[in-house]
Design an enzyme around this catalytic site. Structure first.
Site, PDB file in Angstrom:
ATOM      1  N   ARG A 117       3.510 -17.527   6.724  1.00 40.32           N
ATOM      2  CA  ARG A 117       3.389 -17.960   8.192  1.00 40.32           C
ATOM      3  C   ARG A 117       2.073 -19.220   8.435  1.00 40.32           C
ATOM      4  O   ARG A 117       0.899 -18.634   7.731  1.00 40.32           O
ATOM      5  CB  ARG A 117       2.906 -17.090   9.106  1.00 40.32           C
TER       6      ARG A 117
ATOM      7  N   GLU B 162      -0.608 -19.308   9.904  1.00 41.60           N
ATOM      8  CA  GLU B 162      -1.341 -18.611  10.632  1.00 41.60           C
ATOM      9  C   GLU B 162      -2.487 -19.511  11.152  1.00 41.60           C
ATOM     10  O   GLU B 162      -3.425 -19.845   9.991  1.00 41.60           O
ATOM     11  CB  GLU B 162      -1.903 -17.384  10.334  1.00 41.60           C
TER      12      GLU B 162
ATOM     13  N   ARG C 135      -6.948  -9.443   9.398  1.00 42.96           N
ATOM     14  CA  ARG C 135      -5.558  -9.019   9.324  1.00 42.96           C
ATOM     15  C   ARG C 135      -4.440 -10.030   9.163  1.00 42.96           C
ATOM     16  O   ARG C 135      -3.359  -9.757   8.994  1.00 42.96           O
ATOM     17  CB  ARG C 135      -5.403  -7.854  10.050  1.00 42.96           C
ATOM     18  N   HIS C 136      -4.790 -11.156   8.892  1.00 43.04           N
ATOM     19  CA  HIS C 136      -3.748 -12.240   8.855  1.00 43.04           C
ATOM     20  C   HIS C 136      -4.041 -13.009   7.641  1.00 43.04           C
ATOM     21  O   HIS C 136      -5.154 -13.664   7.364  1.00 43.04           O
ATOM     22  CB  HIS C 136      -3.753 -13.058  10.088  1.00 43.04           C
TER      23      HIS C 136
ATOM     24  N   GLU D 223      -1.580  -3.539  13.982  1.00 42.39           N
ATOM     25  CA  GLU D 223      -0.175  -3.257  13.928  1.00 42.39           C
ATOM     26  C   GLU D 223       0.196  -3.217  12.543  1.00 42.39           C
ATOM     27  O   GLU D 223      -0.363  -4.371  11.508  1.00 42.39           O
ATOM     28  CB  GLU D 223       0.494  -4.756  14.817  1.00 42.39           C
TER      29      GLU D 223
ATOM     30  N   SER E 242       6.699  -3.931  12.589  1.00 44.02           N
ATOM     31  CA  SER E 242       7.621  -3.943  14.007  1.00 44.02           C
ATOM     32  C   SER E 242       8.833  -3.910  13.718  1.00 44.02           C
ATOM     33  O   SER E 242       9.370  -4.227  12.476  1.00 44.02           O
ATOM     34  CB  SER E 242       6.862  -5.095  14.721  1.00 44.02           C
TER      35      SER E 242
ATOM     36  N   ARG F  82      -1.626  -4.885   4.878  1.00 44.96           N
ATOM     37  CA  ARG F  82      -2.297  -3.875   6.183  1.00 44.96           C
ATOM     38  C   ARG F  82      -2.106  -2.356   5.801  1.00 44.96           C
ATOM     39  O   ARG F  82      -2.994  -1.505   6.096  1.00 44.96           O
ATOM     40  CB  ARG F  82      -1.609  -4.197   7.505  1.00 44.96           C
TER      41      ARG F  82
HETATM   42  P1  AMO Z   1       6.475  -9.143  12.303  1.00 40.62           P
HETATM   43  O1  AMO Z   1       6.308 -10.629  12.798  1.00 40.62           O
HETATM   44  O2  AMO Z   1       5.950  -8.270  13.349  1.00 40.62           O
HETATM   45  O3  AMO Z   1       7.871  -8.842  12.426  1.00 40.62           O
HETATM   46  O4  AMO Z   1       5.961  -8.846  11.012  1.00 40.62           O
HETATM   47  C1  AMO Z   1       5.871  -7.410  10.406  1.00 40.62           C
HETATM   48  C2  AMO Z   1       4.817  -7.051   9.756  1.00 40.62           C
HETATM   49  O5  AMO Z   1       4.441  -8.073   8.955  1.00 40.62           O
HETATM   50  C3  AMO Z   1       2.875  -7.960   8.706  1.00 40.62           C
HETATM   51  N1  AMO Z   1       2.577  -9.344   9.111  1.00 40.62           N
HETATM   52  C4  AMO Z   1       1.472  -9.879   8.685  1.00 40.62           C
HETATM   53  N2  AMO Z   1       0.554  -9.622   7.607  1.00 40.62           N
HETATM   54  C5  AMO Z   1      -0.492 -10.281   7.264  1.00 40.62           C
HETATM   55  N3  AMO Z   1      -0.501 -11.569   7.651  1.00 40.62           N
HETATM   56  C6  AMO Z   1       0.312 -12.136   8.714  1.00 40.62           C
HETATM   57  N4  AMO Z   1       0.069 -13.416   8.831  1.00 40.62           N
HETATM   58  C7  AMO Z   1       1.480 -11.209   9.228  1.00 40.62           C
HETATM   59  N5  AMO Z   1       2.339 -11.471   9.939  1.00 40.62           N
HETATM   60  C8  AMO Z   1       3.084 -10.120   9.960  1.00 40.62           C
HETATM   61  C9  AMO Z   1       2.515  -7.271   9.868  1.00 40.62           C
HETATM   62  C10 AMO Z   1       3.711  -6.879  11.031  1.00 40.62           C
HETATM   63  O6  AMO Z   1       3.416  -5.547  11.404  1.00 40.62           O
HETATM   64  N6  AMO Z   1      11.341  -9.510  11.283  1.00 40.62           N
HETATM   65  C11 AMO Z   1      10.377  -8.734  12.055  1.00 40.62           C
HETATM   66  C12 AMO Z   1      10.371  -7.416  11.625  1.00 40.62           C
HETATM   67  C13 AMO Z   1      11.801  -6.714  11.842  1.00 40.62           C
HETATM   68  O7  AMO Z   1      11.986  -6.541  13.218  1.00 40.62           O
HETATM   69  O8  AMO Z   1      12.443  -5.977  11.195  1.00 40.62           O
HETATM   70  C14 AMO Z   1       8.964  -9.446  11.738  1.00 40.62           C
HETATM   71  O9  AMO Z   1       8.759 -10.177  10.967  1.00 40.62           O
HETATM   72  O10 AMO Z   1       2.139  -5.791   9.415  1.00 40.62           O
END
Ligand code: AMO
Length: 439
Positions: A221, A223, A229-230, A362, A365, A413
């Site tokens: 992503r 970001e 945490r990202h 978080e 999700s 996380r």
């Molecule tokens: P979501 O976008 O909430 O859901 O991502 C799921 C989990 O992935 C982790 N996460 C990250 N960790 C570190 N850096 C990041 N940039 C990052 N982005 C996300 C988090 C987050 O809770 N497809 C849905 C899931 C589903 O519905 O099955 C999804 O991607 O811990």
């Protein structure tokens, strides 16, 4: 300096295997020089390998001259092999030391090193990450990845035992899955492609055949935000299950978290001790709060959010203080969730989407998915996405798509929670963010 060859020298023991019970036995050990203490006629080397540390004691007048001379040239982090005799020694790590009769120096190290890996001189995270493999020689840092390894073993065996099959989906894709997060474009021959943000569409498609699948893999992503945490590349643990609703997969998630915490607590005692961290195995079921309840609690704490708004970080901080453990937030407004999350049958304004929180962070999700093709097309349009770019995905809904649900859990996380580490960069071997692309 002429370096030695490994030749026929082979390790007989790791540092952790050396104890007083081996008194008098000849052993061969390999590793890196962690510390050197010179007391004139007596020189102590602390040798480190993947299992821990070991003392090598060199009496100038009691060991062969060649070993004494080589020992004098050693510097921290040289890689060496030692053949010697085990001697009981109460004060040494493990209660025994090795008196060497042969030493081979395989490789030298740059002096001074960019980091003091004994940890006595603290370094900033960026200095540490720039010399990451050296930074990872610290036992505390290795402990994080041993905990991660144990967690992965526990996740794989738990889900496999439940009949969930591990799969791999493409990393190179044609359309976005997670609306809010930006995509990394890829030059794919003469077409436009992207790095996958999640396995969302593929894991949903695969339940048509395998009914329940999981995937552990990296996702990407772009970001923009620089937080603790990202990252732009992160490992996600994803699950998808046919003939299931949100509550069914929340049960799997909480049971899994419980199991992993228990497994790591039992199997990573030394690592947790090195990290100075204690794992509290959470009771199941976890608390469930609805989005509406969360808004009320925040209002009581002087944070006003309009219904439908996303929850900003300062508000999550407050929630973390009110609920300092694992909890779910359920019943999110449909418009705040991704297009594939199912609106509730009795109130379409609310969705069957959920988040799993740990304090204010978080972790995961997920939710029940829309399995009705017409409704999915409507939701895509409502979110301003073109049904054309989701054509091949939508097609699979013509092959008997059952009701289904799933979640994605951010591995790093979760490892932060398991290890008590506060910055995600510490729990990823080679983190990637907006400013960091090396090492
Ligand atoms: P979501 O976008 O909430 O859901 O991502 C799921 C989990 O992935 C982790 N996460 C990250 N960790 C570190 N850096 C990041 N940039 C990052 N982005 C996300 C988090 C987050 O809770 N497809 C849905 C899931 C589903 O519905 O099955 C999804 O991607 O811990």
């Amino acid at each position: 300096m002429v370096l030695d060859k490994m030749g026929d020298m082979r390790r007989t023991h790791y540092a952790a295997d050396i104890g007083p019970e081996l008194e008098g036995q000849e052993v061969t050990v390999f590793g890196w020089v962690h510390e050197i203490r010179d007391l004139g006629g007596l020189r102590f080397l602390i040798l480190q390998d993947r299992t821990g540390k070991l003392q090598i004691t060199i009496h100038r007048h009691k060991v062969v001259k060649e070993v004494v001379e080589k020992a004098e040239t050693l510097q921290k982090q040289y890689s060496i092999g030692i053949k010697g005799t085990v001697k009981k020694m109460g004060k040494a790590p493990g209660g025994a030391e090795i008196v060497p009769n042969e030493m081979r120096i395989f490789s030298v190290s740059q002096q001074p090193l960019p980091l003091d890996i004994t940890g006595r001189t603290k370094a900033e995270i960026d200095v540490r990450l720039d010399a990451r493999v050296l930074d990872l020689r610290r036992e505390e840092n290795q402990a994080i990845f041993r905990v991660q390894h144990a967690a992965l073993q526990a996740i794989r065996s738990y889900l496999s035992e439940k009949g969930v099959m591990e799969v791999f989906t493409p990393r190179i894709i044609v359309s976005a899955t997670e609306g809010g997060a930006a995509l990394f474009p890829v030059a794919y021959f003469n077409r436009e492609a992207f790095l996958a943000q999640s396995p969302q569409l593929y894991k949903e498609q695969l339940i048509l055949d395998f009914e329940q699948v999981f995937e552990i893999g990296p996702f990407f992503r772009a970001e923009e935000s620089h937080t603790r945490r990202h990252l732009s590349e992160f490992i996600s643990v994803d699950l998808e299950k046919a003939f299931a609703n949100a509550e069914d997969v929340m049960n799997v998630l909480e049971e899994l978290i419980h199991h992993v915490c228990k497994y790591v607590k039992e199997n990573c005692k030394r690592e947790l001790e090195l990290l100075g961290h204690e794992i509290v195995v959470p009771e199941v079921p976890f608390k469930r709060l609805t989005y509406a309840q969360v808004l009320e609690e925040l209002e009581e704490n002087k944070i006003h959010l309009n219904w439908g708004e996303d929850i900003p970080t300062p508000a999550y901080r407050i929630l973390g203080k009110l609920h300092p453990y694992y909890y779910f937030i359920t019943d999110w407004p449909t418009k705040a969730k991704a297009f594939y999350i199912k609106p509730k049958d009795d109130n379409p304004e609310l969705s069957e989407g959920f988040d799993l929180m740990w304090k204010w962070v978080e972790l995961s999700s997920g939710g029940a998915r829309i399995h009705d093709k017409e409704l999915l097309m409507k939701r895509l349009s409502e979110q301003g996405l073109s049904t054309e770019s989701f054509k091949t995905h939508l097609q699979t809904f013509d092959y008997g798509m059952p009701p289904h649900a799933g979640w994605g859990l951010g591995l790093a996380r979760f490892v932060m929670v398991l290890t008590g580490v506060k910055n995600i960069r510490e729990v990823v071997l080679f983190p990637r963010d907006q400013v960091r692309l090396t090492p």
